[in-house]
Design a protein around this motif. Structure first.
Motif, PDB file in Angstrom:
ATOM      1  N   ASP A 289      -3.271 114.187 -36.616  1.00  0.00           N
ATOM      2  CA  ASP A 289      -4.169 114.478 -37.723  1.00  0.00           C
ATOM      3  C   ASP A 289      -4.297 115.983 -37.934  1.00  0.00           C
ATOM      4  OD1 ASP A 289      -5.542 115.068 -35.412  1.00  0.00           O
ATOM      5  OD2 ASP A 289      -7.408 114.074 -35.998  1.00  0.00           O
ATOM      6  N   ASN A 290      -3.461 116.754 -37.208  1.00  0.00           N
ATOM      7  CA  ASN A 290      -3.492 118.208 -37.329  1.00  0.00           C
ATOM      8  C   ASN A 290      -2.090 118.758 -37.059  1.00  0.00           C
ATOM      9  OD1 ASN A 290      -3.786 121.033 -36.817  1.00  0.00           O
ATOM     10  ND2 ASN A 290      -5.955 120.723 -36.392  1.00  0.00           N
ATOM     11  N   ARG A 291      -1.339 118.962 -38.122  1.00  0.00           N
ATOM     12  CA  ARG A 291       0.058 119.407 -38.004  1.00  0.00           C
ATOM     13  C   ARG A 291       0.173 120.732 -37.251  1.00  0.00           C
ATOM     14  NH1 ARG A 291       5.206 119.646 -40.902  1.00  0.00           N
ATOM     15  NH2 ARG A 291       4.734 117.696 -41.980  1.00  0.00           N
ATOM     16  N   ASN A 292      -0.706 121.672 -37.533  1.00  0.00           N
ATOM     17  CA  ASN A 292      -0.627 122.986 -36.888  1.00  0.00           C
ATOM     18  C   ASN A 292      -0.830 122.878 -35.381  1.00  0.00           C
ATOM     19  OD1 ASN A 292      -0.185 124.272 -39.338  1.00  0.00           O
ATOM     20  ND2 ASN A 292      -2.358 124.691 -39.679  1.00  0.00           N
ATOM     21  N   ARG A 293      -1.809 122.068 -34.976  1.00  0.00           N
ATOM     22  CA  ARG A 293      -2.055 121.880 -33.542  1.00  0.00           C
ATOM     23  C   ARG A 293      -0.852 121.231 -32.873  1.00  0.00           C
ATOM     24  NH1 ARG A 293      -6.096 117.764 -33.206  1.00  0.00           N
ATOM     25  NH2 ARG A 293      -4.320 116.332 -33.204  1.00  0.00           N
ATOM     26  N   ALA A 294      -0.311 120.188 -33.498  1.00  0.00           N
ATOM     27  CA  ALA A 294       0.819 119.471 -32.915  1.00  0.00           C
ATOM     28  C   ALA A 294       2.027 120.389 -32.742  1.00  0.00           C
ATOM     29  CB  ALA A 294       1.185 118.275 -33.784  1.00  0.00           C
ATOM     30  N   ALA A 295       2.331 121.170 -33.776  1.00  0.00           N
ATOM     31  CA  ALA A 295       3.485 122.080 -33.705  1.00  0.00           C
ATOM     32  C   ALA A 295       3.299 123.115 -32.602  1.00  0.00           C
ATOM     33  CB  ALA A 295       3.683 122.770 -35.049  1.00  0.00           C
ATOM     34  N   ALA A 296       2.098 123.651 -32.501  1.00  0.00           N
ATOM     35  CA  ALA A 296       1.825 124.662 -31.479  1.00  0.00           C
ATOM     36  C   ALA A 296       1.945 124.068 -30.080  1.00  0.00           C
ATOM     37  CB  ALA A 296       0.439 125.261 -31.692  1.00  0.00           C
ATOM     38  N   ASP A 297       1.414 122.852 -29.891  1.00  0.00           N
ATOM     39  CA  ASP A 297       1.454 122.210 -28.574  1.00  0.00           C
ATOM     40  C   ASP A 297       2.891 121.901 -28.159  1.00  0.00           C
ATOM     41  OD1 ASP A 297      -1.283 122.317 -28.366  1.00  0.00           O
ATOM     42  OD2 ASP A 297      -1.621 120.208 -28.899  1.00  0.00           O
ATOM     43  N   VAL A 298       3.668 121.352 -29.088  1.00  0.00           N
ATOM     44  CA  VAL A 298       5.057 121.002 -28.771  1.00  0.00           C
ATOM     45  C   VAL A 298       5.877 122.253 -28.489  1.00  0.00           C
ATOM     46  CG1 VAL A 298       7.192 120.023 -29.714  1.00  0.00           C
ATOM     47  CG2 VAL A 298       5.022 118.806 -30.010  1.00  0.00           C
ATOM     48  N   ARG A 299       5.695 123.279 -29.318  1.00  0.00           N
ATOM     49  CA  ARG A 299       6.425 124.535 -29.109  1.00  0.00           C
ATOM     50  C   ARG A 299       6.076 125.143 -27.747  1.00  0.00           C
ATOM     51  NH1 ARG A 299       8.937 127.517 -32.804  1.00  0.00           N
ATOM     52  NH2 ARG A 299       7.857 126.451 -34.517  1.00  0.00           N
ATOM     53  N   HIS A 300       4.816 125.047 -27.363  1.00  0.00           N
ATOM     54  CA  HIS A 300       4.371 125.596 -26.082  1.00  0.00           C
ATOM     55  C   HIS A 300       5.070 124.901 -24.911  1.00  0.00           C
ATOM     56  CE1 HIS A 300       1.782 127.191 -22.948  1.00  0.00           C
ATOM     57  NE2 HIS A 300       1.513 125.955 -22.562  1.00  0.00           N
ATOM     58  N   ILE A 301       5.191 123.560 -24.985  1.00  0.00           N
ATOM     59  CA  ILE A 301       5.847 122.817 -23.907  1.00  0.00           C
ATOM     60  C   ILE A 301       7.329 123.201 -23.815  1.00  0.00           C
ATOM     61  CG2 ILE A 301       6.496 120.538 -23.053  1.00  0.00           C
ATOM     62  CD1 ILE A 301       3.523 121.186 -22.758  1.00  0.00           C
ATOM     63  N   PHE A 302       7.989 123.267 -24.957  1.00  0.00           N
ATOM     64  CA  PHE A 302       9.394 123.678 -24.944  1.00  0.00           C
ATOM     65  C   PHE A 302       9.537 125.038 -24.261  1.00  0.00           C
ATOM     66  CE2 PHE A 302      10.609 120.677 -28.456  1.00  0.00           C
ATOM     67  CZ  PHE A 302      11.763 120.193 -27.873  1.00  0.00           C
ATOM     68  N   SER A 303       8.719 125.984 -24.651  1.00  0.00           N
ATOM     69  CA  SER A 303       8.814 127.342 -24.121  1.00  0.00           C
ATOM     70  C   SER A 303       8.443 127.405 -22.643  1.00  0.00           C
ATOM     71  CB  SER A 303       7.896 128.260 -24.933  1.00  0.00           C
ATOM     72  OG  SER A 303       7.904 129.568 -24.408  1.00  0.00           O
ATOM     73  N   LYS A 304       7.378 126.710 -22.267  1.00  0.00           N
ATOM     74  CA  LYS A 304       6.872 126.776 -20.888  1.00  0.00           C
ATOM     75  C   LYS A 304       7.873 126.253 -19.881  1.00  0.00           C
ATOM     76  CE  LYS A 304       2.976 125.315 -17.996  1.00  0.00           C
ATOM     77  NZ  LYS A 304       1.660 124.623 -17.970  1.00  0.00           N
TER      78      LYS A 304
END
Length: 246
Positions: free
Chosen positions: A104-119
Motif C-alpha cells: 500500500d506504499n510503493r516508495n516504502r516497498a522500493a526502499a526496503d527491497v533496494r536496502h536488502i539487495f544492497s545489504k
C-alpha cells in the motif's frame, strides 16, 4: 533445472512458515483480497483465488481470516488498497532474483527491497533485467506412496503436463499454466492426492552455489521474506538441500 529441487524448496519454506505464522497469515490474506478484487469471489472462475485459498488451507489459516480477506476484496469490508509490483536484481554469485510485492506504499516497498539487495551484496536492477530467465509453470507434488510412477506419468502427460520428475520421496509434475486445471482434474478423478500445487516462476537455468555463496543467498532471501510487503521470492540459485530456499 539440473540439480534443482523444487520440493526441497517448498518443504523448507513451509517449515519456516511455522516460525513466522503471523506474517504468513497476513501475506496469504492479502493475496486472497487482491485475487477477489481482480477476479471475483468465486474460485471456480478465478485461478488466482483458487490457488490462494489452497495455500491458505496448506498453511492452516483460520476460516475467519479467509472470510475477512474475501469480504475486503469484494468491498463489503473496508480494507487497504494494494498495488502489485515486481522488483528484479542480482544476488551473490550473480544469482537472478525476482521479488513479488503487494504493497500500500510503493516508495516504502522500493526502499526496503533496494536496502536488502544492497545489504547482502546484491544489486537491484531495472524492470525486465532477469524476468526473461524465468517461466511461469504449474507444479504438483505427489507423494511416492500415493501413485505408481508409470501410471502417474501416463496420466499427467495425457492431461497436458510437460514433465514429471522423481525428487526424493515425491514426484514433481510440471505443467504450462494453461494445463494446470486439466492436470489437477485428472489427478482428482483418479483419486491421487497432491501434497502441494501452485503456479510459480521456474528458472530456465540454475547457478550451482556452495559454501559461503549459498549461505549469503539464503540470508538474503530470509531478509526479503521478513518484509511484510514481499509475497514471493524466486531465484535461480541451486543450493544444497540444507540451504535450499524458494
Amino acid at each position: 533445472m539440473s540439480g534443482h529441487s523444487k520440493w526441497a524448496n517448498i518443504k523448507r519454506k513451509k517449515g519456516k512458515n511455522d516460525a513466522v505464522r503471523g506474517k504468513i497469515t497476513t501475506k496469504i490474506s492479502r493475496e486472497i483480497t487482491i485475487a477477489v478484487r481482480m477476479g471475483g469471489a468465486d474460485p471456480t472462475g478465478n485461478m488466482r483465488l483458487k490457488l490462494a485459498l489452497q495455500k491458505a488451507k496448506e498453511n492452516n489459516i483460520p476460516k475467519e481470516n479467509i472470510n475477512r480477506a474475501v469480504q475486503k476484496g469484494a468491498g463489503t469490508l473496508e480494507g487497504q488498497s494494494y498495488e502489485e509490483i515486481v522488483y528484479e536484481g542480482y544476488g551473490p554469485a550473480g544469482v537472478a532474483l525476482t521479488i513479488n510485492v503487494l504493497t500500500d506504499n510503493r516508495n516504502r516497498a522500493a526502499a526496503d527491497v533496494r536496502h536488502i539487495f544492497s545489504k547482502y551484496g546484491g544489486n537491484m536492477g531495472e524492470t525486465g533485467c532477469v524476468a526473461w530467465m524465468f517461466k511461469n509453470k504449474g507444479i504438483f507434488i505427489v507423494a511416492k506412496d500415493a501413485a505408481d510412477e508409470d501410471t502417474l506419468m501416463e496420466l499427467a502427460l495425457e492431461a497436458g503436463a510437460d514433465d514429471i520428475k522423481s525428487d526424493g520421496d515425491a514426484f514433481e509434475i510440471i505443467t504450462a499454466p494453461e494445463a494446470f486445471d486439466d492436470v489437477e482434474k485428472a489427478l482428482a478423478d483418479n483419486h491421487i492426492p497432491t501434497e502441494h500445487a501452485q503456479i510459480t516462476m521456474v528458472p530456465d537455468n540454475m547457478i550451482t552455489l556452495g559454501g559461503e555463496d549459498a549461505q549469503k543467498l539464503e540470508t538474503m532471501i530470509d531478509a526479503f521474506d521478513e518484509l511484510d510487503d514481499v509475497q514471493d521470492v524466486y531465484h535461480n540459485g541451486d543450493m544444497p538441500d540444507d540451504t535450499d530456499e524458494e
